[in-house]
Structure formats: C-alpha cells, structure tokens
Design an enzyme around this catalytic site. Structure first.
Site: not given
Length: 518
Positions: A235, A269
């Site tokens: 990720e 993010c």
C-alpha cells in the site's frame, strides 16, 4: 543497549525510548514464529477469535491513554488520534473476529460438467506461516493493527516493524497485542532501522510481506522479494483527486475538502491533494473552502480546542515547502491559508489552498503528504476525470454530486482503488471496505474480506466419488481407442447434429469401459 529516542513533534520534548533490534533478532524471531505457528493454525478459528477479542477490551479501557501516546508520538491532535487510530481498531477487531470462521470455512465447488462430476473439488484456506508487517509513521497504530489481527486470525505468526519515528505508538500497540495472551513466539515486535527491516524480513524467510509506505521503497522491496518469489502486499502513495460537480452541495463539499485535505496535517496517503471544480461553481466553492481553511486552529494540543496538529517529521516539512515553492515559481497563487505558530519548537505548517495550479507542478504530480491542496477549474466533468487519472498514482478519489447515478458513473471512470461519493478519506476506517490502489499506489488489498484473503493461500483438494474404478479413461496405455473415445467426448458434448453427437457418445462409452479393467 542501543535504543531509539522518541520526541513529541509538537513540542520537541523527549517522550521515551525503544530498544533497537538487530539482524540476528530477526532470524531468532522467525525461528520462534515457525515453532509457534503450526499449533496456532491447528487451534479452532473460534478459539483464536475469542483470544483476539480481548484486544478490544484492552483498547477500550486504555482509549484515553492510547490517544495521548499517539498524539505525542505523531504530533496529531488527541481528537484526531482517537478518531482515526483508536476507534477504528476497536471496530475492526470485532468485525474480523466475528467473521473469521465464515471467511476461512472450506467450500465445495459444483462440477463444471456432467462427464467429470465424479471429481469433487474443495477449496480450503491455508495460512502462509510467518507474515512480516512493515508500517509507516503517519498512522502508527491503526494501519498495522488490522493487518496484524487479520494475519493472526487466519492462523499465521506475525513479525511487526513500525516506523522509527513513532516508536512509542508502536510499543503501545505491542503492549495491547501481548495483553491478549497469545502463545509465546507467535507475535514479535521489532524496532529495526528502516533500510534493514524489509531486506532482513525477506532474507530470513517471511512467507509474505505487507508494506505500507512510499512508492520508491515499495519498488525496492518488490525487487528484493522477486529473488525468492516471496509474495508482497504493497500500500503505497497517493495523490488523490476530488471532483466537484456543478450540482454538488458546496457547503458539504468545502467542509469535506478541508477535512480530507488537512486531517493529520495532510499526512495521509488517501487524503485530498488535487481538487477539480466545475467552472459554474468554482468561485463559490473556493470562497467556502477559504472560509473553512482560514478558521482552522493549528498548534500543540493542550485542551482539545485544535483542528490540526504538527507535522511528524522535519524531513516531510521540507518536502511540503519544496512543493509550495515550486508551485509559486510556476505561477500558482496562495488563495487562502490558516495561521500557524511562528515561535514554537514544534513542526508546524499552515494549511494552504493553492489556485492557478497545473500538472507541471510538483504539488500536482507527486504526493505532497502535507497540508496543501491545489484547486483547478474545469470546463466539464470529463476534463475532471481526465485530470484525476493524469497521475502515476491511484489510491483513492471522490465525486461530489447530488445525482447518485452521475456520481457513480464518474467514479467508475476514476482509476483508483477506492472512490467515495460526497465524502473522502473515511473508508480506511470501514473494516468491511477493502483498501489499496491502482497503478503505482500498490499491489493487493488490506481490510475487509478481500484483505483477509490476502492472509491465506488457496488450496484445492480434489477427491473422487468413484474410488473403486480401476483407472481413468485417459491413463496409459494410449491407442486408437483412447483417441476415438476422447474425440467422441468432445463431439458428444459440443458437436453439431444429432447423429454425430450420438456417435460421439457411443465412442466415449466404449472408452469408459476400460476404466473397469485392471
């Protein structure tokens, strides 16, 4: 003993120490994990779930303490720490523990065709063995928590390395997990230097690696994992776009942009970094957004009356400042900004809204990971989708419209792993929602049932309902009879015309008779 010293980014004060692990500690931890894991995997899933549910009790009873530890370790406010780190973990552990048995249950597959219906296929889920988890500093408690819990529920042992910058939050997580009473060796927390962790995990043989962090480091780990074909779940970064349609609720959209753009000082993010606004509502949206940004209260958390805390690292502050300077030099303008403490030892930056931005600027090309959003005017929503997809990253995105059908149509065209409507950023807190991105934002998924399946390998068990048959039709020796029988099987199933198909069935039945011969 070597150790890492932790400091509060908002005050600069030392908050504690964390013993530093070395290469040999990784080897020993993996050896111990391999000894503990088989018995844990053989433990009934419901029993594993009961053990891990103790985590929720521990988190709830220590919620205020945990929020303060996380706040002091990261610089985020205590409200932020409670909302995005402590609360989601309590929700997640209950969700996964209650569903693990169902998700891990074996299932039989229906036969694909009548002729081979004697073959019975069963799908079972086999734990990988030893899972390595490497997590970042922006959410040092909640990001690794779900991965650790899912891995353990699935029957794996776990090695966890959290970021060097946020060791106190990592150690708090370690204490919570150990308080559940897991078997010795099943879970190990390691404070490793960042560059050492991934390669050490891979070199000493973890069976799968979960990494959350930068795209650059993710690529390096994937290249290293390729040497042994160790599976990875990555990720990575995001440069997420928010699309504001002409029929959007502008009050809600502006509030959502302020929240998703500046929560955790923009160090998210999956937060908003780029905003594409239809020209018909561009000006009123900007005015509403500016009003909210100027009212944001930034500083060190003492009485909960703050909206945005400190940046976690000075290095990230430098990246944010670089992106703003680059944008201003290329024609961008600061449309609005909040205040920030000027005379402070803390890592404080104001929240900033940039206009007159374009995709030739770093702030629009790369992940800024700070309290900055760029707002672009678009002629129509097709242009907005094009701009949203004009990125090497694709973690999340959002569409803001009162028309649900239109919003979904636009959302399906955005190349991102998660797209939300009339909201942004919150899906990471939904335990049922898979998390992960397209393109260079990563590989694989965490969270939800889809993320849970990343913790196991699928094994297919094939049995035969006719074990007394001496041999299969296609076994040796081969000859004309075998060829005609197999061709007859094909013709009988799919040939044209009744006569050719009947002849095919007859040839196949002749071949079938040989299955009874010794």
């Amino acid at each position: 003993m070597d150790r890492t010293e932790s400091h509060d980014p908002a005050t600069g004060k030392r908050t504690g120490y964390s013993p530093l692990a070395m290469e040999d500690d990784v080897r020993k931890a993996i050896e111990q994990a391999r000894l503990a894991q088989p018995a844990w995997a053989a433990t009934p899933v419901r029993h594993r779930s009961r053990i891990l549910l103790r985590l929720r009790e521990n988190i709830v009873s220590r919620a205020d303490e945990l929020a303060e530890i996380i706040s002091r370790d990261t610089g985020k406010t205590r409200v932020d720490a409670l909302l995005t780190e402590v609360l989601p973990t309590a929700l997640a552990v209950g969700y996964y523990a209650c569903r693990a048995s169902k998700w891990l249950k074996s299932r039989r597959l229906l036969p694909g065709n009548l002729l081979l219906a004697n073959k019975s296929c069963k799908i079972v889920h086999v734990p990988y063995g030893v899972i390595g988890v490497i997590s970042p500093w922006n959410y040092p408690f909640s990001i690794p928590f779900s991965e650790v819990v899912m891995a353990l529920l699935a029957g794996n042992a776990v090695l966890l390395k959290t970021a060097t910058q946020t060791q106190m939050a990592g150690r708090a997580l370690e204490a919570c997990i150990k308080a559940a009473g897991l078997p010795d060796g099943l879970f190990t927390y390691l404070n490793l230097p960042g560059k050492l962790a991934g390669e050490s995990f891979l070199r000493h043989g973890v069976d799968k690696l979960f990494f959350t962090g930068s795209t650059a480091v993710g690529k390096q780990l994937m290249a290293k994992a390729a040497e042994t074909l160790t599976p990875v779940c990555l990720e990575l970064g995001g440069n997420d776009a928010m699309l504001v349609c002409p029929d959007a609720d502008l009050v809600r959209a502006a509030g959502g942009a302020a929240w998703a753009g500046f929560q955790n000082a923009g160090q998210t993010c999956g937060g908003v970094e780029r905003i594409c606004v239809h020209r018909n509502v561009y000006e009123p949206f900007l005015e509403l957004l500016a009003e909210r940004v100027r009212s944001l209260r930034v500083g060190a958390d003492t009485d909960f009356n703050l909206d945005m805390g400190a940046m976690t690292t000075t290095r990230q502050m430098e990246t944010v400042s670089l992106h703003i300077r680059d944008a201003l030099e290329k024609g961008a303008e600061v449309y609005a900004s909040s205040l920030a403490p000027n005379e402070s030892a803390g890592n404080f930056l104001p929240a900033v809204v940039l206009t007159k931005v374009h995709h030739g600027m770093l702030v629009m090309q790369e992940e800024t990971f700070g309290p900055v959003v760029g707002v672009m005017k678009v002629t129509d929503m097709n242009e907005a989708v094009f701009l949203a997809n004009d990125s090497s990253l694709g973690l999340t995105g959002s569409v803001w419209s009162r028309n649900r059908g239109l919003a979904e149509n636009l959302g399906r065209r955005i190349k991102a792993g998660v797209v939300t409507f009339n909201d942004h950023l919150m899906s990471h807190g939904l335990a049922e929602s898979p998390w992960g991105g397209f393109k260079e934002s990563g590989i694989g998924r965490t969270h939800g049932e889809i993320g849970f399946t990343e913790m196991t390998q699928v094994q297919c068990l094939v049995d035969d309902y006719l074990p007394w048959v001496r041999k299969d039709m296609w076994w040796y020796p081969h000859g004309p009879e075998v060829y005609r029988g197999l061709l007859g099987m094909l013709t009988g199933l799919y040939g044209h015309g009744l006569t050719p198909r009947l002849k095919g069935w007859a040839d196949m039945l002749k071949l079938f008779r040989r299955t009874f011969r010794p």
